[in-house]
Design a protein around this motif. Structure first.
Motif, short mmCIF file in Angstrom:
data_model
loop_
_atom_site.label_atom_id
_atom_site.label_comp_id
_atom_site.label_asym_id
_atom_site.label_seq_id
_atom_site.Cartn_x
_atom_site.Cartn_y
_atom_site.Cartn_z
N ARG A 92 -9.48 12.83 -18.63
CA ARG A 92 -9.18 11.80 -19.64
C ARG A 92 -8.94 10.44 -19.01
N GLY A 93 -8.18 10.40 -17.92
CA GLY A 93 -7.85 9.13 -17.28
C GLY A 93 -7.45 9.32 -15.84
N ILE A 94 -7.59 8.26 -15.06
CA ILE A 94 -7.20 8.26 -13.65
C ILE A 94 -6.27 7.07 -13.44
N HIS A 95 -5.07 7.33 -12.94
CA HIS A 95 -4.05 6.30 -12.80
C HIS A 95 -3.62 6.21 -11.34
N THR A 96 -3.88 5.07 -10.72
CA THR A 96 -3.59 4.89 -9.29
C THR A 96 -2.43 3.91 -9.12
N SER A 97 -1.43 4.31 -8.34
CA SER A 97 -0.31 3.42 -8.07
C SER A 97 -0.77 2.25 -7.20
N PRO A 98 -0.20 1.08 -7.37
CA PRO A 98 -0.63 -0.10 -6.62
C PRO A 98 -0.14 -0.05 -5.17
N PRO A 99 -0.65 -0.93 -4.31
CA PRO A 99 -0.08 -1.05 -2.97
C PRO A 99 1.38 -1.48 -3.04
N HIS A 100 2.10 -1.27 -1.95
CA HIS A 100 3.51 -1.69 -1.83
C HIS A 100 4.38 -1.09 -2.93
N ALA A 101 4.11 0.18 -3.30
CA ALA A 101 4.84 0.80 -4.41
C ALA A 101 5.63 2.04 -4.00
N ARG A 102 5.43 2.56 -2.79
CA ARG A 102 6.13 3.78 -2.38
C ARG A 102 7.62 3.50 -2.24
N ARG A 103 8.42 4.18 -3.06
CA ARG A 103 9.87 3.96 -3.04
C ARG A 103 10.58 5.00 -2.18
N ARG A 104 9.85 5.93 -1.65
CA ARG A 104 10.44 7.00 -0.84
C ARG A 104 9.47 7.33 0.29
N ALA A 105 9.99 7.41 1.50
CA ALA A 105 9.14 7.74 2.64
C ALA A 105 9.94 8.53 3.66
N LYS A 106 9.25 9.42 4.35
CA LYS A 106 9.86 10.19 5.43
C LYS A 106 9.32 9.66 6.75
#
Length: 397
Positions: A92-106
């Motif tokens: 139905r749809g494809i939704h991609t998060s923008p750059p500089h959007a990761r709020r959590r990283a290991k």
């Protein structure tokens, strides 16, 4: 050599079965004298990677491809996984998060002769490289790297690598350290002073809370929740909103919803604005955070919680008969046992969220064989430029 296709990991595949990273279908390759690959005929979908760390960092696999190509490729991963089980349906749809959007990283942290290095591993390697210009991270995470290097010097033994899980919150960064170094009294005092100096909201060491300066709350609908240190959280706010919108759409009109593998309330708390919700999760600390968030919020309907291992003890059909709809968001292994009981139940609607198209397709087949219809499927790409794919789907009887 001609690249004929891409694997689900983003590797180019040649006709004779060789796998070449950072290539695209249709590209003709040659070998240089030193054995490295040269692209003789680039694809029209090839673009200049936006991040200067792309060639060395193992975090991204697809920065050399245009966004429309990557979106189509990820949708194809889902449709092929479903086709393997005889299910044919359009996305139905494809939704991609923008750059500089990761709020959590290991991050990985390692001490060096002159200090420390904090970053990600190179591809298929234990080598850690610095990523000061990472194009995925929120600015708050990227700007914290110098402080994390200082934290690594304090926290790591001379040879061992440590893990630093960093989460953005309204109150500041929430940092969880995993290290084999003993946490003694003097180190605890030093770490608390360090967190205060750098404005961290919370600093935890394994299962040990070191200091909480400001509660690192996350907003789920109308509720503010303080997750346990290191608890699961959707990688981007944009991705979370797309998955939530899918869950709301799939359960629309339901008065009693069960949220399976509920975590800290990503779906349960917003859904409680219009329905009574029962949240089921194996982690008691996460459920406690959910419950406390619900109790502090205004205008929500009743939310009950149950601590339960749904792999070993799934909700049975007689327990599911009280609900109009279910939301299920299992880990990568999927929810084979719980899906089987959902298939035997009378529950009329299911919102299924998955971070693994293969196990999603396996579990979807069980529901379809039991008489469910897939109304729609969305692809949500929170992990931009990676091979990771998330799926949201609505099932009705």
């Amino acid at each position: 050599m001609l690249i004929e296709s891409l694997t689900h990991q983003g590797l180019g595949r040649t006709a004779d079965g060789q796998f070449v990273p950072r290539t695209l279908p249709g590209e003709e390759l040659g070998l240089r004298d030193d054995g490295s690959v040269q692209i003789l005929t680039p694809s029209s979908d090839r673009v200049a990677p936006p991040c200067r760390h792309f060639k060395t960092c193992g975090g991204c696999a697809m920065q050399h491809a245009a966004d429309p190509f990557v979106a189509h490729w990820k949708a194809g991963i889902v449709t092929r996984a479903l086709a393997a089980h005889g299910i044919d349906i359009d996305i139905r749809g494809i939704h991609t998060s923008p750059p500089h959007a990761r709020r959590r990283a290991k991050f990985a942290g390692k001490r060096t002769k002159n200090g420390a290095i904090v970053g990600f591993h190179t591809r298929a390697s234990d080598t850690v490289i610095a990523v000061p210009d990472c194009q995925l991270l929120l600015p708050s995470l990227r700007e914290a790297i110098p402080a994390l290097e200082e934290l690594t010097v304090l926290s790591a033994s001379r040879k061992a690598e440590i893990a630093l899980t960093v989460t953005d919150s309204k109150a500041g960064l929430d940092v969880w350290v995993e290290s084999d170094k003993p946490l003694d009294g003097p180190l605890r005092i030093t770490l608390a002073e360090f967190a205060q100096r750098h404005g961290f909201a919370r600093l935890a060491w394994g299962d040990e809370p070191v200091v909480t300066i400001n509660a690192p709350s996350q907003r789920f609908g109308r509720a503010d929740v303080i997750p346990p240190a290191g608890a699961f959280l959707q990688a981007t706010r944009e991705g979370e909103m797309q998955l939530l919108a899918a869950a709301v759409d799939a359960t629309k009109g339901a008065d009693r919803i069960v949220d399976l593998f509920s975590g800290c309330g990503t779906f349960a708390l917003p859904l409680a604005e219009t329905a009574m919700v029962t949240a089921v999760e194996s982690s008691a600390p996460m459920l406690n955070a959910l419950d406390q968030g619900w109790r502090r919020a205004q205008g929500l309907k009743r939310v009950k919680t149950e601590t339960r291992d749904l792999f070993r003890r799934p909700l049975e059909p007689d327990e599911l008969r009280y609900f109009d709809a279910a939301v299920i968001d299992p880990p990568r292994a999927g929810a084979q046992a719980q899906t089987a009981t959902l298939a035997r139940s009378t529950i009329p609607r299911i919102a299924m969220i998955s971070c693994n198209p293969v196990t999603f397709a396996r579990d979807a087949k069980v529901l379809v064989d039991a008489g469910f219809v897939i109304d729609w499927i969305d692809v949500v790409d929170q992990f931009r430029w990676s091979a990771h794919v998330e799926v949201a789907a609505a099932f009705t009887r």
